[in-house]
Design an enzyme around this catalytic site. Structure first.
Site, short mmCIF file in Angstrom:
data_model
loop_
_atom_site.label_atom_id
_atom_site.label_comp_id
_atom_site.label_asym_id
_atom_site.label_seq_id
_atom_site.Cartn_x
_atom_site.Cartn_y
_atom_site.Cartn_z
N ARG A 150 -8.24 -62.26 -3.31
CA ARG A 150 -9.43 -63.20 -4.10
C ARG A 150 -9.81 -62.51 -5.64
O ARG A 150 -9.91 -63.77 -6.01
CB ARG A 150 -10.87 -62.22 -3.13
CG ARG A 150 -11.89 -62.70 -3.20
CD ARG A 150 -13.00 -62.10 -2.19
NE ARG A 150 -12.96 -60.29 -2.35
CZ ARG A 150 -13.09 -60.03 -3.44
NH1 ARG A 150 -14.15 -60.51 -3.63
NH2 ARG A 150 -13.51 -58.67 -3.21
N GLU A 173 -30.04 -48.20 -9.70
CA GLU A 173 -29.20 -48.62 -9.27
C GLU A 173 -29.59 -48.43 -7.30
O GLU A 173 -30.27 -48.83 -7.17
CB GLU A 173 -27.89 -49.22 -9.02
CG GLU A 173 -27.41 -49.96 -7.66
CD GLU A 173 -25.54 -49.90 -7.90
OE1 GLU A 173 -24.68 -50.54 -7.89
OE2 GLU A 173 -24.92 -48.30 -7.49
N TRP A 231 -23.79 -55.90 -10.80
CA TRP A 231 -24.20 -56.79 -10.36
C TRP A 231 -23.97 -58.42 -11.12
O TRP A 231 -24.11 -59.21 -10.05
CB TRP A 231 -25.01 -56.43 -9.23
CG TRP A 231 -25.30 -55.52 -8.34
CD1 TRP A 231 -25.74 -54.45 -7.91
CD2 TRP A 231 -24.91 -55.64 -7.21
NE1 TRP A 231 -25.22 -53.44 -7.84
CE2 TRP A 231 -24.98 -53.72 -6.30
CE3 TRP A 231 -24.31 -56.96 -6.64
CZ2 TRP A 231 -24.34 -53.74 -5.06
CZ3 TRP A 231 -23.93 -55.96 -4.66
CH2 TRP A 231 -23.35 -55.10 -4.08
N TYR A 254 -27.11 -54.44 0.12
CA TYR A 254 -27.86 -52.76 0.23
C TYR A 254 -29.50 -52.25 0.29
O TYR A 254 -29.53 -52.58 2.63
CB TYR A 254 -26.66 -51.48 -0.30
CG TYR A 254 -26.01 -51.84 -0.73
CD1 TYR A 254 -25.17 -51.32 0.50
CD2 TYR A 254 -24.96 -52.71 -1.70
CE1 TYR A 254 -23.45 -51.27 0.49
CE2 TYR A 254 -23.52 -52.18 -1.97
CZ TYR A 254 -22.73 -51.32 -0.88
OH TYR A 254 -21.38 -51.69 -1.02
N CYS A 305 -19.78 -52.36 0.12
CA CYS A 305 -18.06 -50.87 -0.28
C CYS A 305 -18.48 -49.83 0.60
O CYS A 305 -17.44 -49.42 1.98
CB CYS A 305 -17.79 -50.95 -1.26
SG CYS A 305 -17.48 -52.96 -2.31
N ARG A 347 -15.40 -48.24 2.40
CA ARG A 347 -14.45 -49.18 3.22
C ARG A 347 -13.29 -49.17 2.47
O ARG A 347 -12.23 -49.65 1.72
CB ARG A 347 -14.87 -50.49 4.32
CG ARG A 347 -15.72 -51.04 2.41
CD ARG A 347 -15.82 -53.02 3.66
NE ARG A 347 -16.81 -53.59 2.86
CZ ARG A 347 -15.64 -53.96 1.30
NH1 ARG A 347 -14.76 -54.11 1.92
NH2 ARG A 347 -16.60 -55.07 0.66
N ASP A 358 -12.83 -48.35 -5.73
CA ASP A 358 -12.33 -48.33 -7.00
C ASP A 358 -12.36 -47.03 -7.37
O ASP A 358 -13.45 -46.66 -8.40
CB ASP A 358 -13.51 -49.58 -7.73
CG ASP A 358 -13.27 -50.03 -9.03
OD1 ASP A 358 -12.47 -48.98 -9.38
OD2 ASP A 358 -13.72 -50.86 -9.95
#
Length: 376
Positions: free
Chosen positions: A25, A62, A84, A141, A210, A230, A233
Protein backbone atom coordinates in the site's frame (compact mmCIF):
# COMPACT_ATOMS: atom_id res chain seq x y z
CA UNK A 1 12.06 6.40 29.27
CA UNK A 2 14.38 7.61 26.53
CA UNK A 3 16.74 4.71 27.13
CA UNK A 4 13.83 2.27 26.85
CA UNK A 5 12.96 3.77 23.47
CA UNK A 6 16.57 3.52 22.29
CA UNK A 7 16.96 -0.04 23.58
CA UNK A 8 13.72 -0.98 21.82
CA UNK A 9 15.04 0.57 18.61
CA UNK A 10 18.23 -1.50 18.88
CA UNK A 11 16.10 -4.61 19.41
CA UNK A 12 14.12 -3.94 16.22
CA UNK A 13 17.32 -3.55 14.21
CA UNK A 14 19.24 -6.47 15.74
CA UNK A 15 16.88 -9.16 17.08
CA UNK A 16 16.79 -12.63 15.58
CA UNK A 17 13.01 -12.19 15.49
CA UNK A 18 13.19 -9.00 13.37
CA UNK A 19 12.26 -9.37 9.72
CA UNK A 20 11.90 -7.41 6.50
CA UNK A 21 8.65 -6.99 4.61
CA UNK A 22 7.44 -4.83 1.78
CA UNK A 23 4.31 -2.77 2.32
CA UNK A 24 2.44 -2.76 -1.00
CA UNK A 25 0.00 0.00 0.00
CA UNK A 26 2.81 2.41 0.86
CA UNK A 27 5.34 1.05 -1.62
CA UNK A 28 7.98 0.93 1.14
CA UNK A 29 10.15 -1.68 2.80
CA UNK A 30 10.33 -1.92 6.56
CA UNK A 31 12.26 -3.76 9.23
CA UNK A 32 9.86 -4.89 11.92
CA UNK A 33 9.53 -6.78 15.18
CA UNK A 34 6.13 -8.20 16.14
CA UNK A 35 5.21 -7.92 19.81
CA UNK A 36 6.93 -5.82 22.48
CA UNK A 37 6.12 -3.83 25.61
CA UNK A 38 7.54 -0.79 27.41
CA UNK A 39 6.49 0.69 30.76
CA UNK A 40 7.01 4.34 31.76
CA UNK A 41 6.63 5.61 35.31
CA UNK A 42 5.09 9.04 34.85
CA UNK A 43 6.17 10.04 38.35
CA UNK A 44 9.75 10.13 37.05
CA UNK A 45 9.06 12.82 34.47
CA UNK A 46 7.20 13.35 31.24
CA UNK A 47 8.32 10.81 28.59
CA UNK A 48 9.23 13.14 25.75
CA UNK A 49 12.29 12.11 23.72
CA UNK A 50 15.43 14.09 24.46
CA UNK A 51 17.68 12.51 21.81
CA UNK A 52 15.79 14.51 19.20
CA UNK A 53 13.26 17.33 19.46
CA UNK A 54 9.59 16.30 19.43
CA UNK A 55 6.94 18.96 18.76
CA UNK A 56 5.16 19.17 22.12
CA UNK A 57 2.48 21.61 20.95
CA UNK A 58 1.82 19.44 17.90
CA UNK A 59 1.17 16.46 20.18
CA UNK A 60 -1.08 18.54 22.45
CA UNK A 61 -3.08 20.01 19.55
CA UNK A 62 -3.74 16.56 18.10
CA UNK A 63 -4.89 15.24 21.48
CA UNK A 64 -7.20 18.25 21.99
CA UNK A 65 -8.64 17.48 18.56
CA UNK A 66 -9.19 13.82 19.46
CA UNK A 67 -10.87 14.80 22.73
CA UNK A 68 -13.22 17.18 20.91
CA UNK A 69 -14.70 14.29 18.95
CA UNK A 70 -14.02 16.09 15.68
CA UNK A 71 -12.73 14.38 12.53
CA UNK A 72 -12.22 17.36 10.22
CA UNK A 73 -8.63 18.62 9.90
CA UNK A 74 -9.67 22.29 9.92
CA UNK A 75 -8.61 22.72 13.58
CA UNK A 76 -5.26 21.08 12.88
CA UNK A 77 -4.59 23.10 9.74
CA UNK A 78 -5.49 26.34 11.52
CA UNK A 79 -2.88 25.51 14.16
CA UNK A 80 -0.19 24.45 11.66
CA UNK A 81 -0.39 20.79 12.62
CA UNK A 82 0.18 18.72 9.51
CA UNK A 83 0.14 15.13 10.81
CA UNK A 84 -3.06 14.30 8.92
CA UNK A 85 -2.63 16.37 5.75
CA UNK A 86 -1.62 13.48 3.51
CA UNK A 87 -4.31 11.11 4.73
CA UNK A 88 -7.02 13.75 4.43
CA UNK A 89 -5.88 14.78 0.96
CA UNK A 90 -5.82 11.16 -0.25
CA UNK A 91 -9.18 10.43 1.35
CA UNK A 92 -10.89 13.38 -0.33
CA UNK A 93 -9.00 13.48 -3.64
CA UNK A 94 -11.50 11.45 -5.67
CA UNK A 95 -14.39 13.72 -4.66
CA UNK A 96 -12.33 16.83 -5.36
CA UNK A 97 -11.46 15.55 -8.84
CA UNK A 98 -15.15 14.81 -9.50
CA UNK A 99 -15.99 18.34 -8.32
CA UNK A 100 -13.45 19.79 -10.77
CA UNK A 101 -11.19 21.23 -8.06
CA UNK A 102 -8.24 19.21 -9.30
CA UNK A 103 -8.06 18.07 -12.92
CA UNK A 104 -6.99 14.48 -12.22
CA UNK A 105 -5.89 12.01 -9.58
CA UNK A 106 -2.12 12.01 -9.08
CA UNK A 107 0.46 9.36 -8.42
CA UNK A 108 1.21 9.54 -4.71
CA UNK A 109 4.33 11.59 -3.86
CA UNK A 110 4.74 12.82 -7.45
CA UNK A 111 5.47 16.53 -7.90
CA UNK A 112 1.86 17.28 -9.02
CA UNK A 113 0.58 15.34 -5.97
CA UNK A 114 2.76 17.33 -3.57
CA UNK A 115 1.77 20.64 -5.18
CA UNK A 116 -1.93 19.75 -5.07
CA UNK A 117 -1.69 18.69 -1.44
CA UNK A 118 -0.12 22.01 -0.49
CA UNK A 119 -2.89 23.86 -2.32
CA UNK A 120 -5.43 21.65 -0.56
CA UNK A 121 -4.11 22.50 2.92
CA UNK A 122 -4.10 26.21 2.04
CA UNK A 123 -7.75 25.96 0.98
CA UNK A 124 -8.63 24.15 4.22
CA UNK A 125 -7.17 27.00 6.25
CA UNK A 126 -8.67 29.84 4.21
CA UNK A 127 -12.07 28.50 3.13
CA UNK A 128 -14.40 27.13 5.82
CA UNK A 129 -16.94 25.94 3.27
CA UNK A 130 -14.25 24.01 1.39
CA UNK A 131 -12.99 22.55 4.69
CA UNK A 132 -16.46 21.40 5.67
CA UNK A 133 -16.89 19.70 2.31
CA UNK A 134 -13.44 18.16 1.80
CA UNK A 135 -11.65 18.20 5.16
CA UNK A 136 -13.16 15.21 6.90
CA UNK A 137 -11.27 11.97 7.55
CA UNK A 138 -14.25 9.75 8.18
CA UNK A 139 -15.01 8.26 11.63
CA UNK A 140 -11.44 8.23 12.99
CA UNK A 141 -10.32 8.40 16.65
CA UNK A 142 -12.39 11.30 17.98
CA UNK A 143 -15.55 9.89 16.44
CA UNK A 144 -15.03 6.46 17.98
CA UNK A 145 -13.98 7.79 21.40
CA UNK A 146 -16.92 10.20 21.81
CA UNK A 147 -19.53 9.08 19.25
CA UNK A 148 -19.32 5.29 18.95
CA UNK A 149 -22.33 4.34 16.78
CA UNK A 150 -25.55 3.40 18.56
CA UNK A 151 -28.72 2.41 16.73
CA UNK A 152 -32.26 2.69 18.08
CA UNK A 153 -34.93 0.30 16.74
CA UNK A 154 -38.26 1.62 15.56
CA UNK A 155 -41.24 0.04 13.82
CA UNK A 156 -43.21 1.37 10.88
CA UNK A 157 -46.51 -0.10 9.73
CA UNK A 158 -46.96 -0.03 5.96
CA UNK A 159 -50.18 -1.42 4.40
CA UNK A 160 -50.90 -3.32 7.57
CA UNK A 161 -47.45 -4.90 7.73
CA UNK A 162 -45.03 -3.95 10.48
CA UNK A 163 -41.38 -3.44 9.50
CA UNK A 164 -38.55 -2.88 11.98
CA UNK A 165 -35.78 -0.42 11.15
CA UNK A 166 -32.85 1.09 13.02
CA UNK A 167 -32.04 4.78 13.32
CA UNK A 168 -28.50 5.96 14.07
CA UNK A 169 -28.16 8.13 17.17
CA UNK A 170 -26.24 11.26 16.01
CA UNK A 171 -24.42 11.47 19.37
CA UNK A 172 -23.65 7.79 19.83
CA UNK A 173 -21.81 6.47 22.89
CA UNK A 174 -19.24 8.69 24.60
CA UNK A 175 -16.72 6.05 25.65
CA UNK A 176 -14.58 8.58 27.53
CA UNK A 177 -17.48 9.76 29.65
CA UNK A 178 -18.59 6.18 30.23
CA UNK A 179 -15.13 5.26 31.50
CA UNK A 180 -15.03 8.25 33.86
CA UNK A 181 -18.41 7.36 35.32
CA UNK A 182 -17.61 3.65 35.62
CA UNK A 183 -14.34 4.44 37.41
CA UNK A 184 -16.13 6.70 39.85
CA UNK A 185 -18.47 3.81 40.69
CA UNK A 186 -15.89 1.00 40.77
CA UNK A 187 -12.32 2.24 40.57
CA UNK A 188 -10.78 -1.24 40.87
CA UNK A 189 -12.68 -2.82 37.97
CA UNK A 190 -10.80 -4.24 34.98
CA UNK A 191 -13.52 -3.09 32.57
CA UNK A 192 -12.37 0.47 31.96
CA UNK A 193 -11.76 0.19 28.21
CA UNK A 194 -11.88 2.53 25.22
CA UNK A 195 -11.59 1.23 21.67
CA UNK A 196 -11.12 2.96 18.33
CA UNK A 197 -11.30 -0.22 16.25
CA UNK A 198 -14.83 -0.38 14.88
CA UNK A 199 -15.06 -3.12 12.21
CA UNK A 200 -18.27 -1.68 10.74
CA UNK A 201 -16.61 1.71 10.07
CA UNK A 202 -12.96 0.91 9.37
CA UNK A 203 -13.57 1.03 5.60
CA UNK A 204 -14.94 4.59 5.93
CA UNK A 205 -11.82 5.92 7.67
CA UNK A 206 -8.98 7.70 5.91
CA UNK A 207 -6.67 5.58 8.07
CA UNK A 208 -7.73 2.65 10.26
CA UNK A 209 -6.69 3.32 13.86
CA UNK A 210 -3.09 2.40 14.67
CA UNK A 211 -3.51 2.92 18.41
CA UNK A 212 -6.54 0.72 18.69
CA UNK A 213 -7.53 0.17 22.32
CA UNK A 214 -6.56 1.43 25.76
CA UNK A 215 -7.39 0.39 29.29
CA UNK A 216 -7.33 2.35 32.55
CA UNK A 217 -6.34 0.66 35.78
CA UNK A 218 -6.27 1.97 39.34
CA UNK A 219 -5.77 0.87 42.93
CA UNK A 220 -7.62 3.96 44.09
CA UNK A 221 -4.38 5.91 44.52
CA UNK A 222 -2.82 6.17 41.08
CA UNK A 223 -4.01 5.84 37.50
CA UNK A 224 -2.28 3.59 34.97
CA UNK A 225 -3.02 3.32 31.27
CA UNK A 226 -2.12 0.54 28.86
CA UNK A 227 -2.30 1.06 25.11
CA UNK A 228 -2.31 -1.65 22.45
CA UNK A 229 -0.99 -0.29 19.18
CA UNK A 230 -1.36 -2.55 16.14
CA UNK A 231 0.98 -0.67 13.77
CA UNK A 232 3.84 1.45 15.05
CA UNK A 233 6.07 3.81 13.07
CA UNK A 234 8.93 3.72 15.56
CA UNK A 235 10.85 6.74 14.31
CA UNK A 236 8.10 9.34 13.74
CA UNK A 237 4.88 8.00 15.23
CA UNK A 238 5.83 6.21 18.44
CA UNK A 239 7.46 9.24 20.18
CA UNK A 240 4.20 11.14 19.55
CA UNK A 241 2.09 8.23 20.78
CA UNK A 242 4.10 7.95 24.01
CA UNK A 243 3.68 11.66 24.71
CA UNK A 244 0.00 11.73 23.71
CA UNK A 245 -1.10 8.83 25.89
CA UNK A 246 1.00 10.08 28.80
CA UNK A 247 -0.90 13.37 28.48
CA UNK A 248 -4.17 11.44 28.35
CA UNK A 249 -3.24 9.54 31.52
CA UNK A 250 -2.49 12.85 33.25
CA UNK A 251 -5.79 14.43 32.12
CA UNK A 252 -7.88 11.52 33.38
CA UNK A 253 -5.93 11.26 36.64
CA UNK A 254 -6.95 14.87 37.31
CA UNK A 255 -10.56 14.11 36.38
CA UNK A 256 -10.58 11.31 38.95
CA UNK A 257 -8.48 12.92 41.67
CA UNK A 258 -5.68 10.36 41.34
CA UNK A 259 -1.91 10.50 40.98
CA UNK A 260 -0.39 9.53 37.65
CA UNK A 261 1.05 6.04 37.57
CA UNK A 262 2.43 4.02 34.66
CA UNK A 263 1.90 4.30 30.93
CA UNK A 264 2.27 0.79 29.49
CA UNK A 265 2.83 0.67 25.73
CA UNK A 266 2.13 -2.68 24.07
CA UNK A 267 3.14 -3.04 20.44
CA UNK A 268 2.00 -5.17 17.51
CA UNK A 269 3.98 -4.54 14.31
CA UNK A 270 6.64 -2.01 15.34
CA UNK A 271 8.93 -0.99 12.53
CA UNK A 272 11.41 1.31 10.87
CA UNK A 273 10.70 2.23 7.25
CA UNK A 274 13.71 1.78 5.01
CA UNK A 275 12.73 3.47 1.76
CA UNK A 276 11.33 2.29 -1.56
CA UNK A 277 12.55 0.52 -4.70
CA UNK A 278 16.22 -0.38 -4.85
CA UNK A 279 16.86 1.21 -1.46
CA UNK A 280 14.38 -1.18 0.18
CA UNK A 281 15.81 -4.15 -1.72
CA UNK A 282 19.28 -3.26 -0.42
CA UNK A 283 18.04 -3.42 3.16
CA UNK A 284 16.35 -6.75 2.49
CA UNK A 285 19.59 -8.17 1.07
CA UNK A 286 21.80 -6.72 3.83
CA UNK A 287 19.50 -7.14 6.83
CA UNK A 288 21.69 -9.73 8.58
CA UNK A 289 24.76 -7.54 8.15
CA UNK A 290 22.86 -4.56 9.57
CA UNK A 291 21.69 -6.66 12.52
CA UNK A 292 25.23 -7.79 13.23
CA UNK A 293 26.62 -4.25 13.12
CA UNK A 294 23.92 -2.87 15.44
CA UNK A 295 24.16 -5.86 17.80
CA UNK A 296 27.93 -5.54 18.22
CA UNK A 297 28.19 -1.82 18.91
CA UNK A 298 30.41 -1.10 21.95
CA UNK A 299 29.89 2.65 22.21
CA UNK A 300 27.32 5.21 21.08
CA UNK A 301 29.54 6.69 18.38
CA UNK A 302 29.91 3.30 16.67
CA UNK A 303 26.32 3.71 15.43
CA UNK A 304 27.65 6.49 13.22
CA UNK A 305 29.96 3.93 11.61
CA UNK A 306 26.90 1.85 10.67
CA UNK A 307 25.27 5.01 9.33
CA UNK A 308 28.33 5.74 7.19
CA UNK A 309 28.26 2.16 5.86
CA UNK A 310 24.63 2.59 4.74
CA UNK A 311 25.25 5.99 3.16
CA UNK A 312 28.24 4.59 1.32
CA UNK A 313 26.68 1.31 0.18
CA UNK A 314 22.94 1.77 -0.29
CA UNK A 315 21.31 3.17 -3.46
CA UNK A 316 19.89 6.68 -3.30
CA UNK A 317 16.29 7.02 -2.18
CA UNK A 318 13.65 7.17 -4.92
CA UNK A 319 12.68 10.62 -6.13
CA UNK A 320 9.57 11.81 -4.31
CA UNK A 321 10.27 9.41 -1.43
CA UNK A 322 13.32 11.10 0.01
CA UNK A 323 13.42 10.93 3.80
CA UNK A 324 11.40 7.72 4.00
CA UNK A 325 14.46 5.76 5.05
CA UNK A 326 14.06 6.07 8.82
CA UNK A 327 16.86 3.63 9.66
CA UNK A 328 19.48 6.29 9.03
CA UNK A 329 17.55 8.65 11.29
CA UNK A 330 17.44 6.27 14.24
CA UNK A 331 21.14 5.44 13.88
CA UNK A 332 21.91 9.14 14.19
CA UNK A 333 19.74 9.27 17.27
CA UNK A 334 21.29 6.15 18.81
CA UNK A 335 24.64 7.97 18.84
CA UNK A 336 23.20 10.56 21.24
CA UNK A 337 22.98 10.25 25.02
CA UNK A 338 19.60 10.78 26.76
CA UNK A 339 19.08 13.88 28.89
CA UNK A 340 16.87 14.53 31.91
CA UNK A 341 13.15 14.25 31.26
CA UNK A 342 11.03 17.42 31.26
CA UNK A 343 7.94 18.05 33.35
CA UNK A 344 4.44 18.78 32.08
CA UNK A 345 1.65 20.61 33.83
CA UNK A 346 -1.90 20.33 32.50
CA UNK A 347 -4.70 22.57 33.77
CA UNK A 348 -7.20 21.00 36.13
CA UNK A 349 -10.08 21.05 33.66
CA UNK A 350 -12.46 18.62 32.04
CA UNK A 351 -11.05 16.99 28.91
CA UNK A 352 -13.73 18.82 26.92
CA UNK A 353 -12.52 22.27 28.02
CA UNK A 354 -8.78 22.00 27.47
CA UNK A 355 -7.01 24.53 25.22
CA UNK A 356 -3.42 24.61 24.05
CA UNK A 357 -2.39 27.14 26.71
CA UNK A 358 -3.47 24.62 29.37
CA UNK A 359 -0.45 22.45 28.52
CA UNK A 360 2.86 23.71 29.96
CA UNK A 361 6.22 22.03 29.27
CA UNK A 362 9.19 22.78 31.51
CA UNK A 363 12.83 21.73 31.45
CA UNK A 364 12.87 20.36 27.91
CA UNK A 365 16.37 20.59 26.44
CA UNK A 366 16.55 18.00 23.65
CA UNK A 367 19.12 17.37 20.96
CA UNK A 368 18.35 18.81 17.52
CA UNK A 369 15.42 17.60 15.46
CA UNK A 370 16.12 14.85 12.91
CA UNK A 371 13.98 15.39 9.83
CA UNK A 372 12.36 12.44 8.08
CA UNK A 373 9.24 12.08 5.91
CA UNK A 374 5.99 10.60 7.17
CA UNK A 375 4.93 7.59 5.15
CA UNK A 376 1.22 7.40 4.32
Amino acid sequence: MVQQYLDHSVEILSSESSRFKFNERRGLGRIYLFGYQNRYNLQEGFPLLTTKRVGFKTVAHELIWFLSGKTNIKYLADNNVHLWDDDSFNHNLKNMVEAGIFPEAFEKYSEPWVAAREEYVKKIKEDSEFAARFGDLGPVYGSQWLHWPRFTPFTIEISGKKEEYFMKDPNGINQLESVIQSMKKDIASARHMVTAWNPSEVSEMALPPCHTIFQFNSDGKQLDLQLYQRACDMFLGVPFNIASYSMLTTIFAKELGLKVGDFVHTFGDVHFYCGAGERAKWYQKNLEELKSRVRNVNGLEEHLGTLEWINRSAPQEDRGKEGMDHVTGILEQLARAPKLLPKVTIADKSYRELKIDDFVLEGYNPEAKIERTLAV
